[in-house]
Design an enzyme around this catalytic site. Structure first.
Site, short mmCIF file in Angstrom:
data_model
loop_
_atom_site.label_atom_id
_atom_site.label_comp_id
_atom_site.label_asym_id
_atom_site.label_seq_id
_atom_site.Cartn_x
_atom_site.Cartn_y
_atom_site.Cartn_z
N CYS A 33 0.83 -1.20 0.00
CA CYS A 33 0.00 0.00 0.00
C CYS A 33 0.87 1.26 0.00
CB CYS A 33 -0.91 -0.04 1.23
SG CYS A 33 -1.76 1.50 1.60
N CYS A 36 0.11 3.80 2.72
CA CYS A 36 0.55 3.27 4.01
C CYS A 36 2.03 3.56 4.23
CB CYS A 36 0.30 1.76 4.09
SG CYS A 36 -1.43 1.29 3.95
#
Length: 109
Positions: A33, A36
């Site tokens: 991600c 993230c």
């Protein structure tokens, strides 16, 4: 562990998050991600700035059952727990000041 970002797992989630005596910030994330990875340095800063607050990450690929329990469908999702209950939910990249405000509010609740 003060000042360090914890790694939450199925083995320690209940004891370290749900039974914690103060606020806990959980970053639901995955290695693939991009957003993230983008907020990871901010999570480190929050941990360093708040040594009395437990701050950690939970990899949803490794522990999907916990992500499902809290209906985490989008990452990054950050949940602030206070006394075992979710007090704040943040989905996506949020400003550090907004997260700090939520931690301060939980600590004073």
């Amino acid at each position: 562990m003060a000042g360090a970002v914890a790694e939450f797992t199925a083995d320690n989630f209940d004891s370290d998050v749900l039974k914690a005596s103060g606020p806990v910030l959980v970053d639901f994330w995955a290695p693939w991600c991009g957003p993230c990875r983008q907020i990871a340095p901010m999570i480190d800063e929050l941990a360093n700035d708040n040594p009395d607050v437990k701050i950690g990450k939970l990899n949803i690929d490794d522990y999907p059952e916990i992500a499902q329990r809290y209906q985490v469908n989008t990452i990054p999702t950050l949940l602030v727990f206070n006394n075992g209950e979710v007090s704040e939910t943040f989905i996506g990249v949020r400003p550090k000041a907004q997260l700090q405000e939520a931690l301060d509010s939980a600590a004073n609740a």
